[in-house]
Design an enzyme around this catalytic site. Structure first.
Site, mmCIF file in Angstrom:
data_model
loop_
_atom_site.group_PDB
_atom_site.id
_atom_site.type_symbol
_atom_site.label_atom_id
_atom_site.label_comp_id
_atom_site.label_asym_id
_atom_site.label_seq_id
_atom_site.Cartn_x
_atom_site.Cartn_y
_atom_site.Cartn_z
ATOM 1 N N GLY A 1 0.799 -1.231 0.000
ATOM 2 C CA GLY A 1 0.000 0.000 0.000
ATOM 3 C C GLY A 1 0.820 1.265 0.000
ATOM 4 C CG ASN B 1 0.525 3.955 6.994
ATOM 5 O OD1 ASN B 1 -0.172 3.439 7.864
ATOM 6 N ND2 ASN B 1 0.291 5.169 6.507
ATOM 7 C CD GLU C 1 -2.391 1.605 -3.367
ATOM 8 O OE1 GLU C 1 -1.655 1.921 -2.433
ATOM 9 O OE2 GLU C 1 -3.614 1.375 -3.218
ATOM 10 C CG PHE D 1 -1.948 9.065 9.777
ATOM 11 C CD1 PHE D 1 -1.375 8.050 9.021
ATOM 12 C CD2 PHE D 1 -1.776 9.039 11.155
ATOM 13 C CE1 PHE D 1 -0.660 7.034 9.627
ATOM 14 C CE2 PHE D 1 -1.055 8.030 11.767
ATOM 15 C CZ PHE D 1 -0.500 7.026 10.999
ATOM 16 C CE1 TYR E 1 -3.070 1.209 10.493
ATOM 17 C CE2 TYR E 1 -4.526 2.717 11.638
ATOM 18 C CZ TYR E 1 -3.253 2.350 11.238
ATOM 19 O OH TYR E 1 -2.181 3.116 11.605
HETATM 20 N N1 SAM Z 1 1.995 4.147 2.406
HETATM 21 C C1 SAM Z 1 1.125 5.300 2.294
HETATM 22 C C2 SAM Z 1 1.466 6.265 3.396
HETATM 23 O O1 SAM Z 1 2.091 5.840 4.364
HETATM 24 O O2 SAM Z 1 1.113 7.423 3.294
HETATM 25 C C3 SAM Z 1 -0.356 4.904 2.342
HETATM 26 C C4 SAM Z 1 -0.791 4.074 3.521
HETATM 27 S S1 SAM Z 1 -2.542 3.841 3.639
HETATM 28 C C5 SAM Z 1 -2.757 3.587 5.369
HETATM 29 C C6 SAM Z 1 -2.828 2.174 3.047
HETATM 30 C C7 SAM Z 1 -2.615 1.946 1.577
HETATM 31 O O3 SAM Z 1 -2.873 0.568 1.272
HETATM 32 C C8 SAM Z 1 -3.544 2.733 0.666
HETATM 33 O O4 SAM Z 1 -2.810 3.308 -0.372
HETATM 34 C C9 SAM Z 1 -4.531 1.710 0.118
HETATM 35 O O5 SAM Z 1 -5.066 2.024 -1.153
HETATM 36 C C10 SAM Z 1 -3.649 0.461 0.086
HETATM 37 N N2 SAM Z 1 -4.375 -0.830 0.139
HETATM 38 C C11 SAM Z 1 -5.554 -1.098 0.755
HETATM 39 N N3 SAM Z 1 -5.890 -2.399 0.623
HETATM 40 C C12 SAM Z 1 -4.883 -2.986 -0.087
HETATM 41 C C13 SAM Z 1 -4.652 -4.309 -0.560
HETATM 42 N N4 SAM Z 1 -5.524 -5.296 -0.300
HETATM 43 N N5 SAM Z 1 -3.531 -4.556 -1.290
HETATM 44 C C14 SAM Z 1 -2.646 -3.549 -1.557
HETATM 45 N N6 SAM Z 1 -2.815 -2.276 -1.124
HETATM 46 C C15 SAM Z 1 -3.909 -1.975 -0.402
#
Ligand code: SAM
Length: 297
Positions: free
Chosen positions: A55, A125, A76, A193, A128
């Site tokens: 992600g 990150n 992602e 955040f 959740y």
């Molecule tokens: N790494 C970035 C940051 O720290 O600013 C974004 C973190 S954000 C909490 C979680 C990220 O995981 C988002 O970009 C979201 O689209 C992605 N995400 C959500 N579910 C996912 C999945 N099943 N597989 C891959 N990425 C996912």
């Protein structure tokens, strides 16, 4: 390209691309340079490492990782973020972005194809809404990973470190502690955040054991037993296991196994240590074997 990890640079990118947050993907982007540095320090990333990032969002943490790692593979799920990542990571040719759901990625294959089968360091990150399935996948797939450094809800980070007797102790604590040594390395308040989450966050580092701290005959059975023991938390273990689907253990067998181990039949799952669960799994399996095979060992 200026680094993203500040509120103004992040908002500028979001505006430039008209990006709309998708709640269903758990998107909370980090905007605190000190916390970003702290994560990369804890992740112990160097030039010889290939990092698997889960992600990347708009690529904030990815930029920090790419500066220190040999290479970064960033998975992602949200396709709206892929063109943005092409822009924000343009100065980092050592990053490969994959538009996939991490739960569907074959991590062992990825390591063979992108890292000559050598272990990844996982840094993320995490979204959740799927923290536990992701952690369980990282461990249970037996993919080559030696260090996992992840941001999760503080409550979940604490659960990973808990021992027997605590209310928070459960299947996740036992799985994490079977595979790794957990260590909370930083707390990160909601205002770090965009958008701010409703809960506090913590960075936890899980150092994978080469061999688990307890020996057990059948790891898959141990984890079925652990899940069954906490599925019905309020029941005694004897009653909970006797009813559990897919475990194939009777109430009498559960009671007898506990007696053999010198544990009360009225005990609840939350009182048993990892070592005790491992012994219980072995004794129950012994009872399930056809009589003739017992003499063969
Ligand atoms: N790494 C970035 C940051 O720290 O600013 C974004 C973190 S954000 C909490 C979680 C990220 O995981 C988002 O970009 C979201 O689209 C992605 N995400 C959500 N579910 C996912 C999945 N099943 N597989 C891959 N990425 C996912």
């Amino acid at each position: 390209m200026e680094k993203l990890g500040t509120p103004s640079n992040t908002l500028e990118i979001l505006r430039k691309y008209g990006f709309h947050f998708q709640k269903k993907y758990g998107q909370n982007f980090l905007v605190d340079p000190d916390k970003l540095e702290a994560i990369v320090d804890a992740a112990d990333v160097g030039e010889e490492d290939c990092v698997l990032e889960i992600g990347p969002g708009i690529g904030t943490l990815t930029q920090y990782l790419a500066e220190r790692a040999g290479s970064v593979i960033a998975v992602e799920i949200d396709k709206a973020l892929i063109p943005i990542l092409g822009d924000t990571l343009a100065d980092h040719p050592n990053v490969t972005v994959i538009n996939e759901d991490i739960l569907k990625v074959d991590i062992a294959r990825l390591s063979r194809e992108k890292n000559e089968g050598r272990p990844f360091k996982v840094v993320a990150n995490l979204p959740y809404y799927i923290t536990t399935p992701i952690i369980m996948k990282l461990f249970e797939s037996h993919a080559p990973i030696d260090l996992i450094t992840i941001m999760v809800q503080t409550e979940v980070a604490e659960r990973m470190q808990e021992g027997p007797g605590s209310k928070e102790y459960g299947a996740l604590s036992l799985a994490v502690q079977y595979y790794s040594k957990p260590e909370i390395v930083a707390h990160v308040p909601a205002e770090c955040f965009i958008p701010a989450p409703k809960v506090g966050s913590s960075v936890i580092r899980l150092t994978r054991y080469e061999t688990p701290p307890v020996k057990v005959r059948d790891e898959a059975f141990l984890f079925r037993l652990i899940r069954a023991s906490f599925n019905q938390r309020r029941k005694t273990l004897t009653n909970g296991l006797g009813n559990a689907e897919g475990l194939d253990v009777t109430k009498a067998e559960a009671a007898e196994a506990l007696r053999e181990l010198g544990i009360s039949e009225n005990v609840r799952g939350e009182a048993l240590s990892l070592e005790q669960f491992a012994r219980l799994a072995d004794v129950l399996l012994e009872k399930k074997k056809p009589v003739g095979t017992k003499a063969l060992e």
